[in-house]
Each structure stands twice: as C-alpha cells, then as structure tokens.
Design an enzyme around this catalytic site. Structure first.
Site, PDB file in Angstrom:
ATOM      1  N   LYS A   1      52.859  34.282  48.637  1.00 22.74           N
ATOM      2  CA  LYS A   1      52.466  35.464  49.429  1.00 22.74           C
ATOM      3  C   LYS A   1      51.243  35.146  50.012  1.00 22.74           C
ATOM      4  CE  LYS A   1      54.142  38.526  45.676  1.00 22.74           C
ATOM      5  NZ  LYS A   1      54.895  37.800  44.837  1.00 22.74           N
TER       6      LYS A   1
ATOM      7  N   ASP B   1      53.829  28.742  45.373  1.00 22.18           N
ATOM      8  CA  ASP B   1      53.278  29.422  46.157  1.00 22.18           C
ATOM      9  C   ASP B   1      53.074  28.716  47.475  1.00 22.18           C
ATOM     10  OD1 ASP B   1      52.784  31.490  44.366  1.00 22.18           O
ATOM     11  OD2 ASP B   1      50.663  31.075  43.823  1.00 22.18           O
TER      12      ASP B   1
ATOM     13  N   MET C   1      40.043  37.014  47.313  1.00 24.17           N
ATOM     14  CA  MET C   1      40.843  37.758  48.298  1.00 24.17           C
ATOM     15  C   MET C   1      39.926  38.961  49.040  1.00 24.17           C
ATOM     16  SD  MET C   1      44.592  37.952  46.366  1.00 24.17           S
ATOM     17  CE  MET C   1      43.677  38.409  44.784  1.00 24.17           C
TER      18      MET C   1
END
Length: 254
Positions: free
Chosen positions: A55, A34, A168
């Site tokens: 991402k 990541d 998030m």
C-alpha cells in the site's frame, strides 16, 4: 495446512533483516510483500512465488480484506507462506487484521519482528530516543486514519511524550505543525525528518516544529518518519550528524 509467517523486513537495508527472517524467506513457497521491500531482501526467497500487495499513500493498493483471504487460501495449499512487511509487522503494519483472519480460519502463524523505522532513524542520527533525566517515554503515532475508523487523537500522545516519532506524516506536515503548535507544543521544539533510513539514498532534514512544512517540501518520495523532542537538540550540531552528506542545517536564520 501450512503456516503463515508475518515477517518484518526492517527499515530498508537488506542486511538489517534478522537471521530468523532470512532463514524463513529461504524456505518460503509464497511471499506476499509490501511495495517498499528491498529487491535484495526479496531475492532471499529464491524459490518462492512473489506477490506484491503493498500500500502506498495516494495510490491504488490491495484491499486488506483481500490480502487476508489470500493468506488463508495460500496456507491451505503451501507449507510456508510469508507476509513480508516493511519495518516491524506490529507497528502500523495492519498485522492484527491478518492475525485475526488467520485465527478465525484455524491457520497456524508466527510473527517475526523487524527493525522499525523509529529506531533506524535514531541510529542514523546517533540519538537515543530515551535519555535518563530528559526523555523517559516515547510515543509512536500516525496522524492517518483509515476510512470508517474512529477519530484519531494522535496529537494528544505527542503532547504527552518526551520524544515522539510520527509515521506516515510527511504528507501532512502543515496539519501536524499547526495542530501541535495550536495545542501548546513550542514552535522551537527540535524536529528531524528522516527519509529512506538505512539506505544509500537517505535524506536527513532538521529544524524545528515550525519548520516542518518547509522541511517536507524538501523531502523526496521515499518513506519518511518525523522525530520530535528535546533529545534531538544537541545531536543536530554533533559532528557525526553534520558529517552526513544529506544532512541539511536549520532552515531558519539566526
């Protein structure tokens, strides 16, 4: 045929990596990692080729289907392949899609858990997410839904929980605050935004649910989680929290 290890890199600090994860990284031949994995964690895979497949919200990122294919192809050529994910692979890490692809291809795999951001943030604050007589259940949610996914009623889980951790969510602060207050969550519910937990550059911003949009404007670009619930009320005035240099007091004036 090799084996694929889905490894949790933890919340950020390299020394929070598990001993098993560190041992596997040392044996790795190929590491798909990541974007937010700490360089010192990657350095443990000294003999591996490292490929960034992370991402980041609002940025160009590698398609999940492509990652799945690369994992399968790599396991047919290498003995030890690592998919290194921030936090814990099984919490908002899209691990199930990779697991399903590996199973379908007949590839052996193993999951190595990591410390997730929720518990890391609680540790930074010195706050237990559960507490006898006050918080008997915790919800881990995200308001984000991928393209083509079914509607995500994250707010229902938050409203039903004694303590909620929202992943998030900093970029959707206004939406989160408006939705929860509109559905009956008290404006004065204690809330803490923890950015870059466990790292030297961490920031801890606290206030109430109504303060969330203003708190989010103060945050930087690091990964952040939102903690919400009554377990946080006493901790916000605790000396241990107040002593943190990045700690910011309530925005609202009495």
């Amino acid at each position: 045929m090799g084996r694929v290890y889905l490894v949790g890199a933890g919340p950020g600090a390299p020394d929070l990596l598990t001993l098993r994860a560190a041992e596997i990284l040392k044996r790795a031949e190929l590491v798909f990692h990541d974007a937010l994995v700490h360089p010192q964690t990657l350095a443990l895979a000294a003999h591996a080729r490292k490929i960034l497949v992370g991402k980041r919200s609002g940025r160009h990122s590698t398609a999940q289907s492509f990652i799945n294919k690369r994992l399968v192809d790599a396991a047919r050529k290498h003995a030890v392949v690592v998919r290194l994910k921030g936090g814990d692979p099984l919490l908002f890490g899209r691990a199930q899609e990779e697991i399903d692809a590996l199973r379908k291809a007949g590839i052996d795999f193993e999951i190595v858990p990591g410390v997730t951001a929720a518990t890391a943030a609680g540790a930074e604050l010195g706050v237990s997410l559960t507490r006898r007589g006050l918080a008997r259940h915790v919800a881990f949610v995200t308001p984000r839904a991928g393209q083509g996914e079914r509607e995500n009623d994250w707010a229902a889980s938050v409203l039903a929980a004694d303590t909620a951790v929202i992943y998030m969510g900093a970029g959707l602060a206004q939406t989160i605050s408006t939705e929860l207050i509109g559905r009956g969550k008290p404006e004065a519910t204690p809330l803490v935004l923890v950015e870059s937990a466990t790292l030297p550059e961490r920031r801890i911003l606290c206030g109430t649910l109504a303060d969330l949009p203003a708190l989010a404007l103060k945050a930087g670009s690091g990964p952040a989680v939102l903690l919400l619930g009554e377990v946080l009320r006493g901790a916000l005035t605790d000396r241990a929290v107040a002593a943190i240099p990045e700690f910011q007091p309530h925005l609202r004036q009495a």
